[in-house]
Design an enzyme around this catalytic site. Sequence first.
Site, PDB file in Angstrom:
ATOM      1  N   SER A 140       0.838  -1.198   0.000  1.00 58.93           N
ATOM      2  CA  SER A 140       0.000   0.000   0.000  1.00 58.93           C
ATOM      3  C   SER A 140       0.870   1.244   0.000  1.00 58.93           C
ATOM      4  O   SER A 140       1.994   1.239   0.526  1.00 58.93           O
ATOM      5  CB  SER A 140      -0.862  -0.022   1.264  1.00 58.93           C
ATOM      6  N   TYR A 151      -2.089  -1.042  10.809  1.00 58.28           N
ATOM      7  CA  TYR A 151      -2.323  -1.554   9.455  1.00 58.28           C
ATOM      8  C   TYR A 151      -1.135  -1.228   8.550  1.00 58.28           C
ATOM      9  O   TYR A 151      -0.549  -2.106   7.904  1.00 58.28           O
ATOM     10  CB  TYR A 151      -3.616  -0.964   8.863  1.00 58.28           C
ATOM     11  N   LYS A 185       1.894  -3.737   6.776  1.00 51.56           N
ATOM     12  CA  LYS A 185       2.295  -3.810   5.358  1.00 51.56           C
ATOM     13  C   LYS A 185       3.791  -3.577   5.234  1.00 51.56           C
ATOM     14  O   LYS A 185       4.488  -4.255   4.478  1.00 51.56           O
ATOM     15  CB  LYS A 185       1.530  -2.775   4.528  1.00 51.56           C
TER      16      LYS A 185
HETATM   17  P1  NAD Z   1     -11.021  -7.115   1.176  1.00 55.74           P
HETATM   18  O1  NAD Z   1     -11.244  -7.098   2.634  1.00 55.74           O
HETATM   19  O2  NAD Z   1     -12.190  -6.936   0.270  1.00 55.74           O
HETATM   20  O3  NAD Z   1     -10.286  -8.480   0.749  1.00 55.74           O
HETATM   21  C1  NAD Z   1      -9.433  -9.175   1.642  1.00 55.74           C
HETATM   22  C2  NAD Z   1      -9.895 -10.636   1.631  1.00 55.74           C
HETATM   23  O4  NAD Z   1      -9.045 -11.391   2.494  1.00 55.74           O
HETATM   24  C3  NAD Z   1     -11.325 -10.798   2.158  1.00 55.74           C
HETATM   25  O5  NAD Z   1     -12.028 -11.628   1.269  1.00 55.74           O
HETATM   26  C4  NAD Z   1     -11.143 -11.466   3.518  1.00 55.74           C
HETATM   27  O6  NAD Z   1     -12.228 -12.317   3.814  1.00 55.74           O
HETATM   28  C5  NAD Z   1      -9.856 -12.226   3.316  1.00 55.74           C
HETATM   29  N1  NAD Z   1      -9.048 -12.467   4.522  1.00 55.74           N
HETATM   30  C6  NAD Z   1      -8.704 -11.576   5.490  1.00 55.74           C
HETATM   31  N2  NAD Z   1      -7.904 -12.162   6.407  1.00 55.74           N
HETATM   32  C7  NAD Z   1      -7.722 -13.447   5.971  1.00 55.74           C
HETATM   33  C8  NAD Z   1      -6.971 -14.540   6.455  1.00 55.74           C
HETATM   34  N3  NAD Z   1      -6.229 -14.458   7.577  1.00 55.74           N
HETATM   35  N4  NAD Z   1      -7.022 -15.701   5.756  1.00 55.74           N
HETATM   36  C9  NAD Z   1      -7.752 -15.823   4.619  1.00 55.74           C
HETATM   37  N5  NAD Z   1      -8.482 -14.812   4.120  1.00 55.74           N
HETATM   38  C10 NAD Z   1      -8.455 -13.639   4.789  1.00 55.74           C
HETATM   39  O7  NAD Z   1      -9.893  -6.046   0.851  1.00 55.74           O
HETATM   40  P2  NAD Z   1      -9.351  -5.501  -0.538  1.00 55.74           P
HETATM   41  O8  NAD Z   1      -9.726  -4.070  -0.627  1.00 55.74           O
HETATM   42  O9  NAD Z   1      -9.716  -6.427  -1.616  1.00 55.74           O
HETATM   43  O10 NAD Z   1      -7.796  -5.550  -0.254  1.00 55.74           O
HETATM   44  C11 NAD Z   1      -6.996  -6.649  -0.658  1.00 55.74           C
HETATM   45  C12 NAD Z   1      -5.582  -6.421  -0.171  1.00 55.74           C
HETATM   46  O11 NAD Z   1      -5.092  -5.190  -0.705  1.00 55.74           O
HETATM   47  C13 NAD Z   1      -5.456  -6.297   1.348  1.00 55.74           C
HETATM   48  O12 NAD Z   1      -4.262  -6.926   1.749  1.00 55.74           O
HETATM   49  C14 NAD Z   1      -5.371  -4.808   1.569  1.00 55.74           C
HETATM   50  O13 NAD Z   1      -4.682  -4.481   2.739  1.00 55.74           O
HETATM   51  C15 NAD Z   1      -4.604  -4.367   0.328  1.00 55.74           C
HETATM   52  N6  NAD Z   1      -4.845  -2.960  -0.024  1.00 55.74           N
HETATM   53  C16 NAD Z   1      -6.118  -2.518  -0.211  1.00 55.74           C
HETATM   54  C17 NAD Z   1      -6.342  -1.188  -0.521  1.00 55.74           C
HETATM   55  C18 NAD Z   1      -7.754  -0.665  -0.709  1.00 55.74           C
HETATM   56  O14 NAD Z   1      -7.927   0.555  -0.687  1.00 55.74           O
HETATM   57  N7  NAD Z   1      -8.767  -1.502  -0.915  1.00 55.74           N
HETATM   58  C19 NAD Z   1      -5.267  -0.306  -0.649  1.00 55.74           C
HETATM   59  C20 NAD Z   1      -3.972  -0.791  -0.448  1.00 55.74           C
HETATM   60  C21 NAD Z   1      -3.784  -2.136  -0.143  1.00 55.74           C
END
Ligand code: NAD
Length: 345
Positions: free
Chosen positions: A126, A151, A155
């Site tokens: 991120s 958080y 990362k």
């Molecule tokens: P999201 O919450 O929709 O998807 C994350 C998925 O991981 C979910 O389906 C959740 O059920 C699953 N999950 C969480 N912990 C778990 C575990 N221990 N074991 C198995 N499954 C698990 O989030 P997203 O927006 O799709 O983000 C995906 C990734 O990208 C994350 O790592 C997030 O930190 C990173 N990210 C997201 C953003 C954003 O703005 N959406 C920005 C930067 C980074």
Amino acid sequence: MSKLVLVTGGAGYIGSHTLVALQEAGFDAVVIDNLCNSSEVALQRVETITGKPVRFYRGGVGDRVLLDQIFAENAICAVIHFAGLKAVGESSQKPLEYYQNNVAGSLVLLEAMRASGVKRLVFSSSATVYGSEAPVPYVETLQTGSTSNPYGTSKWMVEQVLRDAANADPELSIALLRYFNPVGAHPSGLIGEDPQGIPNNLLPYIAQVAVGKREELSVFGGDYPTPDGTCLRDYLHVVDLALGHVRALEWLADHTGAEAFNLGTGQGTSVLEIVRAFERASGESIPFQVAPRRAGDLPAFWADASRAARELGWVASLGLDEMMADTWRWQSENPHGYRAVDEEG
Ligand code: NAD
Ligand code: UDP
């Protein structure tokens, strides 16, 4: 060479869009997800869009026995690791849960990859790893750290672990993808962002105001040193972001080491510009009031996205109008997300 990719967190927002991009690019996908922030319906919708099956294992990435089973049953060539908790505010209330899921979970995944000889990994990082002191635009060569919540620190920690792992094993090939602000939805209207409870993020909140689920938007801060006083962010379409993962997988095939790539458009957009763009795309008006600043928000940041263009051959091609139109299509056709009815009570 197998074209089977393990996608952790594949039922989530970015994961589900990436599944579509992978399958459309000729990859097959296996998903592990504990559904703590998602629904299995998303995977069914992916299958509807692509006409291809997604093999699903329900469970956590901290479950070594399950991971070993997945690697034994599937000839996996690479892993895309989305699974993790992502709510910035919540991470300060529940730091142990965030480090357990995001850091310890990643360690277990890496150990299982090592045991089964899988050498390629794309990690969801991120822009938050740049911390509060970095000058804009953010470029990958900047020092990272100075993160201001668990958080962001989780990362940053996983990035360090992955760099050390790549230093120790010269066959490892790792892309650290630093996302800016992903928004939008698949143009089919079948998959999109489905937050539980009150949305923390700007676009899901606006979309819920537009369908009448929330009364008005609070714009957090109108006195920032920006052209209209509201914060600037680098919003990018989730479909572009998903394609970035396919480009990164292709890059892994002929590189080793751990390398970071910014995935953003390279442009900052203000909160008020987003509100106006959403109103244009949806034809709905978005009532808002300017509220106090939200703790921890930085005034303005956006990506220098030139490294991804140069080395991955990836540039964001969809603009604000598509981001807003696709958010609106998803929200208006699925007012309760993947649920049939509003379960908020
Ligand atoms: P999201 O919450 O929709 O998807 C994350 C998925 O991981 C979910 O389906 C959740 O059920 C699953 N999950 C969480 N912990 C778990 C575990 N221990 N074991 C198995 N499954 C698990 O989030 P997203 O927006 O799709 O983000 C995906 C990734 O990208 C994350 O790592 C997030 O930190 C990173 N990210 C997201 C953003 C954003 O703005 N959406 C920005 C930067 C980074
Ligand atoms: N924001 C806002 N009202 C909201 C949610 C967010 O004004 O209800 C602002 C927030 O202050 C930031 C921008 O919108 O300037 C993007 O916030 P978001 O939480 O979506 O992403 P962040 O960049 O904080 O990860």
